[in-house]
Design a protein around this motif. Sequence first.
Motif, PDB file in Angstrom:
ATOM      1  N   GLY A 146      -2.306  -4.529   6.499  1.00 36.65           N
ATOM      2  CA  GLY A 146      -2.335  -3.483   5.480  1.00 36.65           C
ATOM      3  C   GLY A 146      -2.797  -2.162   6.071  1.00 36.65           C
ATOM      4  O   GLY A 146      -2.259  -1.087   5.747  1.00 36.65           O
ATOM      5  N   PHE A 147      -3.789  -2.222   6.940  1.00 33.88           N
ATOM      6  CA  PHE A 147      -4.279  -1.014   7.621  1.00 33.88           C
ATOM      7  C   PHE A 147      -3.184  -0.407   8.503  1.00 33.88           C
ATOM      8  O   PHE A 147      -2.966   0.807   8.511  1.00 33.88           O
ATOM      9  N   LEU A 148      -2.476  -1.274   9.244  1.00 33.19           N
ATOM     10  CA  LEU A 148      -1.425  -0.795  10.141  1.00 33.19           C
ATOM     11  C   LEU A 148      -0.302  -0.134   9.351  1.00 33.19           C
ATOM     12  O   LEU A 148       0.179   0.942   9.717  1.00 33.19           O
ATOM     13  N   ALA A 149       0.098  -0.765   8.241  1.00 38.01           N
ATOM     14  CA  ALA A 149       1.161  -0.199   7.411  1.00 38.01           C
ATOM     15  C   ALA A 149       0.734   1.133   6.817  1.00 38.01           C
ATOM     16  O   ALA A 149       1.523   2.092   6.744  1.00 38.01           O
ATOM     17  N   SER A 150      -0.533   1.221   6.414  1.00 32.87           N
ATOM     18  CA  SER A 150      -1.065   2.459   5.844  1.00 32.87           C
ATOM     19  C   SER A 150      -1.036   3.585   6.875  1.00 32.87           C
ATOM     20  O   SER A 150      -0.656   4.720   6.569  1.00 32.87           O
ATOM     21  N   ASN A 151      -1.399   3.259   8.105  1.00 35.75           N
ATOM     22  CA  ASN A 151      -1.414   4.255   9.185  1.00 35.75           C
ATOM     23  C   ASN A 151      -0.015   4.751   9.521  1.00 35.75           C
ATOM     24  O   ASN A 151       0.185   5.907   9.891  1.00 35.75           O
ATOM     25  N   GLN A 152       0.960   3.839   9.425  1.00 35.51           N
ATOM     26  CA  GLN A 152       2.334   4.190   9.791  1.00 35.51           C
ATOM     27  C   GLN A 152       3.124   4.740   8.605  1.00 35.51           C
ATOM     28  O   GLN A 152       4.292   5.104   8.743  1.00 35.51           O
ATOM     29  N   GLY A 153       2.483   4.773   7.431  1.00 35.05           N
ATOM     30  CA  GLY A 153       3.144   5.301   6.248  1.00 35.05           C
ATOM     31  C   GLY A 153       4.304   4.451   5.791  1.00 35.05           C
ATOM     32  O   GLY A 153       5.323   4.969   5.312  1.00 35.05           O
ATOM     33  N   THR A 154       4.178   3.137   5.948  1.00 42.99           N
ATOM     34  CA  THR A 154       5.246   2.225   5.557  1.00 42.99           C
ATOM     35  C   THR A 154       4.659   1.063   4.771  1.00 42.99           C
ATOM     36  O   THR A 154       3.449   1.027   4.509  1.00 42.99           O
ATOM     37  N   SER A 155       5.492   0.107   4.395  1.00 45.21           N
ATOM     38  CA  SER A 155       5.010  -1.073   3.675  1.00 45.21           C
ATOM     39  C   SER A 155       4.858  -2.228   4.663  1.00 45.21           C
ATOM     40  O   SER A 155       5.454  -2.223   5.747  1.00 45.21           O
ATOM     41  N   ILE A 156       4.085  -3.218   4.265  1.00 48.40           N
ATOM     42  CA  ILE A 156       3.887  -4.389   5.135  1.00 48.40           C
ATOM     43  C   ILE A 156       5.201  -5.095   5.396  1.00 48.40           C
ATOM     44  O   ILE A 156       5.457  -5.582   6.498  1.00 48.40           O
ATOM     45  N   GLY A 157       6.070  -5.112   4.394  1.00 51.85           N
ATOM     46  CA  GLY A 157       7.356  -5.788   4.546  1.00 51.85           C
ATOM     47  C   GLY A 157       8.258  -5.155   5.584  1.00 51.85           C
ATOM     48  O   GLY A 157       9.204  -5.787   6.062  1.00 51.85           O
ATOM     49  N   GLU A 158       7.988  -3.909   5.955  1.00 48.77           N
ATOM     50  CA  GLU A 158       8.825  -3.206   6.934  1.00 48.77           C
ATOM     51  C   GLU A 158       8.251  -3.232   8.344  1.00 48.77           C
ATOM     52  O   GLU A 158       8.853  -2.700   9.272  1.00 48.77           O
ATOM     53  N   LEU A 159       7.072  -3.839   8.508  1.00 49.08           N
ATOM     54  CA  LEU A 159       6.500  -3.970   9.848  1.00 49.08           C
ATOM     55  C   LEU A 159       7.332  -4.941  10.673  1.00 49.08           C
ATOM     56  O   LEU A 159       7.920  -5.887  10.153  1.00 49.08           O
ATOM     57  N   GLU A 160       7.363  -4.747  11.982  1.00 48.14           N
ATOM     58  CA  GLU A 160       8.154  -5.604  12.872  1.00 48.14           C
ATOM     59  C   GLU A 160       7.251  -6.489  13.717  1.00 48.14           C
ATOM     60  O   GLU A 160       6.049  -6.251  13.863  1.00 48.14           O
ATOM     61  N   ASN A 161       7.865  -7.549  14.274  1.00 49.11           N
ATOM     62  CA  ASN A 161       7.188  -8.461  15.206  1.00 49.11           C
ATOM     63  C   ASN A 161       5.962  -9.147  14.578  1.00 49.11           C
ATOM     64  O   ASN A 161       4.907  -9.244  15.189  1.00 49.11           O
ATOM     65  N   ILE A 162       6.134  -9.620  13.342  1.00 50.58           N
ATOM     66  CA  ILE A 162       5.023 -10.259  12.635  1.00 50.58           C
ATOM     67  C   ILE A 162       5.015 -11.758  12.849  1.00 50.58           C
ATOM     68  O   ILE A 162       4.006 -12.423  12.690  1.00 50.58           O
ATOM     69  N   GLN A 163       6.150 -12.329  13.195  1.00 48.39           N
ATOM     70  CA  GLN A 163       6.236 -13.783  13.278  1.00 48.39           C
ATOM     71  C   GLN A 163       5.623 -14.315  14.560  1.00 48.39           C
ATOM     72  O   GLN A 163       5.820 -13.781  15.640  1.00 48.39           O
TER      73      GLN A 163
END
Length: 532
Positions: free
Chosen positions: A284-301
């Motif tokens: 959540g912190f990373l998505a907030s910093n990048q101005g995106t949603s958690i669902g749009e983050l990459e390389n999570i698996q």
Amino acid sequence: MTSSSAPTRETWGGRTAFIIAAISSAVGLGNIWRFPGVAYENGGGAFLVPYIIALFTAGLPMLFLDYAMGHRYRASAPLTFRRMRKSFEPLGWWQVGICFVIAAYYAAVIAWAVAYSLYAITQAWGDDAVGFFLHKHLQTADQPGFTLSFAPAAFIPMLFIWVLTIAALALGIRRGIDRVNKITLPLLAITFLSIVIYSLFLPGAIDGLNAFFTPSWEALADPQVWIAAYGHIFFSFSVAFGIMLTYSSYLRRKSDLTGSGLVVAFSNTSFEIIAGIGVFATLGFLASNQGTSIGELENIQGVGLAFMTYPTLLSQMPGGVVVGVLFFVSLVLAGFSSLLSILQVIAAAVQDKTGWTSRRTGIAVGVAVAIPSLLIFATTSGFYALDVIDSFINNIGVVGSAVVSLILVGIVARKTPELAAHINAVSSFKVGRLWQVMIVAVTPAILAVILVTGTLSYIRSGYGGLPTWFVLVAGWGTLAVLLIASFAASYGKYRRPGADVIPQEDSLALAAEVDHDRQEILTSKARKETRS
């Protein structure tokens, strides 16, 4: 012939030592490295629903079954199944083979964590964590394949891990594994809890928790979500591939099986949920910093979460150096204790078959697994192989092992009444007819559907967009080799003295002894209270 005719078998120092060892096995890379990534990929909060269902319909029933078989027959997986019925022995070797493969790639992930514990001090990955991991650390080949070109940053820490592992195995249950677990488990708990608490106060953490706990109900209609949940439960609980069966075989004759099992199961599940909270809060912190949603983050698996996304996060996080070192040290601690438990399955089977000492067996098994581990997973093609093999071994190999175990034990041999009586003779929490119904009907039916569905999916769709030939070799080929090896290993006599002696156990007499011991303890406590 009675059990008194059988030779003495190495045992844990006590119930506490067993519980610590079992929790150390269950609480491993699966909780930190695997669970959050699998949960993210399979709907976040939606994954928790099949996960909890899998816990009660498969995890706990199978955990109690493994405990009952290991404690009742006092042997490794192959010899336990052989003592139940000679024709069942290949299933035990199949479980040993699964452990062989998992140990080989598990050591690679631990070695990556060792390297990243050092990288975190300087945040060596810079602005491109993905490129650093794949191209500088692993030196991953451009195309999937098999090479003998070693990546030094992967090879050197792997070699270090294997030296430590072989030394611990050679010391045996009490002097090696028991002592390691008593150090690593408390350190792991303290270290990881510190990270989780810290992550909850990061900006955007609430968004991450919402993603973790808010179900996407559409995902529940996807069979792959259910397959992933059941496959992960087996991986996380260390059931259906010999670990808990082997560990329980070293328990003393009068040991509370279900009480220990419940402690282990809920400790593991609690740690897993806590890990999910910590990881999703930081996402959540990373998505907030990048101005995106958690669902749009990459390389999570899977691997991507720990070694690609998390380093990116650490670079942006206040105090990222300290948190990074603690995180990767947690991975090392969790992984090392679990690796020992996986290898103990192989060592116990080899020791039963050959009659070797624990020292000789530990060294032989460690070297035998270390060689293919280094040759396959410390190379520039190791990342591709690990990805495919991990998926096939857990989703087909382990789930298949569970289905066959339940059919052979519950339906063919009809051993559930005997095993239930054995559990109840020594345990504080009794299992009733519901457990027997689960073992004979409900759990195998659910798992059979999941196994068939998952297998058909791999056949029709392949895996991860990788070339068909590579999936055939690394995935299906690994399973085929294990199947052949399982039957081959079943031939030949056991050299362990008393291997053919089936321990005889009168459940009623054992229950009377346990009740007498408990009454003695209560009487002794009452006397002490009266005197005080």
